[in-house]
Design a protein around this motif. Structure first.
Motif, mmCIF file in Angstrom:
data_model
loop_
_atom_site.group_PDB
_atom_site.id
_atom_site.type_symbol
_atom_site.label_atom_id
_atom_site.label_comp_id
_atom_site.label_asym_id
_atom_site.label_seq_id
_atom_site.Cartn_x
_atom_site.Cartn_y
_atom_site.Cartn_z
ATOM 1 N N LEU A 193 -1.927 -0.209 -12.432
ATOM 2 C CA LEU A 193 -1.681 0.372 -11.439
ATOM 3 C C LEU A 193 -2.346 0.314 -10.487
ATOM 4 N N SER A 194 -4.164 1.032 -10.712
ATOM 5 C CA SER A 194 -5.115 1.422 -8.793
ATOM 6 C C SER A 194 -4.307 -0.124 -8.167
ATOM 7 N N GLU A 195 -4.471 -1.040 -8.587
ATOM 8 C CA GLU A 195 -3.923 -2.192 -7.555
ATOM 9 C C GLU A 195 -2.335 -2.267 -6.931
ATOM 10 N N ALA A 196 -1.884 -1.816 -7.957
ATOM 11 C CA ALA A 196 -0.684 -1.563 -7.659
ATOM 12 C C ALA A 196 -0.126 -0.811 -6.033
ATOM 13 N N GLN A 197 -0.779 0.624 -6.784
ATOM 14 C CA GLN A 197 -0.522 1.959 -6.093
ATOM 15 C C GLN A 197 -1.455 0.979 -4.138
ATOM 16 N N ALA A 198 -2.131 0.692 -5.158
ATOM 17 C CA ALA A 198 -2.347 0.183 -2.883
ATOM 18 C C ALA A 198 -1.814 -0.166 -2.304
ATOM 19 N N HIS A 199 -1.601 -1.487 -3.023
ATOM 20 C CA HIS A 199 -0.054 -2.202 -2.106
ATOM 21 C C HIS A 199 0.821 -0.916 -1.590
#
Length: 242
Positions: A172-178
């Motif tokens: 989820l953190s990776e997705a939010q960063a993008h």
């Protein structure tokens, strides 16, 4: 790493702890109760178990007894869905089981040997596993850095729910960063259906394990320890075959 009576005692302690926290292992819980009722002096019995582990003839006899004790309990995991749209508190006249969950029934000594395999061989294998693989990872502090021996901690694996949360939160953190960069994101989750019933762990696999993590060395002062590791590895393979 020195393998002695205390190693077996630690394995039994970790087995009991693992079963205590696993609500699905009621059969094994009951077996452990009977095991301790039968063997009043459990420490003395575990010492005798190490003696068998350290002797080829005695261990062959023990392995034969354990393999003969093996059977399987099968319980419903999933029932066939009723297509009726009416909600009712009346039980169905016919219940169809869609999927079964299988549990091994085996002498407690067999489970102790299995935990020993995890502690002595599985631990070495786990260190080679990809860092971001989260399922059923062995405790990082299973082996003491000072003594290079298994610790007295009752825990064998990292808590699965903690591992799962880490896997989910990182995704989820990776997705939010993008998304903050105004980029589209798709998250796909997959599962290997009934993985442990499908995995093909046969004799060649276990031969490769022992070659990699317990190589022959005539000059090795721990030659007896290697013999124990090979017995444990062959035992686990024999249980899977059975």
């Amino acid at each position: 790493m020195k393998i002695d009576e205390t190693t077996v005692e630690k394995a039994y302690k970790k087995l009991k702890s693992s079963v205590y926290f696993d609500k699905t292992q009621l059969i094994l819980r009951n077996a452990i109760v009977e095991f301790e009722r039968t063997h009043k002096n459990i420490d003395k019995y575990l010492c005798s178990l190490f003696d068998k582990l350290n002797d080829n003839f005695k261990f062959d006899k023990l392995q034969e007894e354990i393999l003969e004790s093996i059977s399987v309990f099968s319980f419903p995991k999933k029932l066939h869905k009723d297509d009726r749209s009416i909600i009712s508190n009346l039980p169905s006249k016919k219940i169809t089981v869609d999927k079964l969950q299988h549990f091994i029934d085996m002498k407690v000594e067999g489970h102790i040997l299995g935990v020993l395999w995890i502690m002595l061989i599985g631990y070495q294998m786990d260190k080679e596993v990809y860092e971001h693989s989260y399922g059923n990872r062995i405790r990082k502090n299973l082996i003491s850095e000072l003594s290079e021996a298994p610790t007295y901690s009752p825990y064998l694996f990292e808590p699965y729910f903690v591992q799962y949360e880490s896997w989910r939160d990182k995704a989820l953190s990776e997705a939010q960063a993008h998304m903050r960069l105004d980029q589209d994101v798709v998250i796909i989750t997959m599962d290997f259906e009934r993985y442990y019933y499908s995995i093909d762990a046969d004799e060649p696999v276990f031969d490769n394990i022992i070659e990699e993590f317990c190589p022959d060395d005539d000059t090795n002062i721990y030659r007896e320890q290697n013999d124990i590791l090979k017995r444990l590895n062959n035992f686990v393979c024999a249980v899977i075959e059975k």
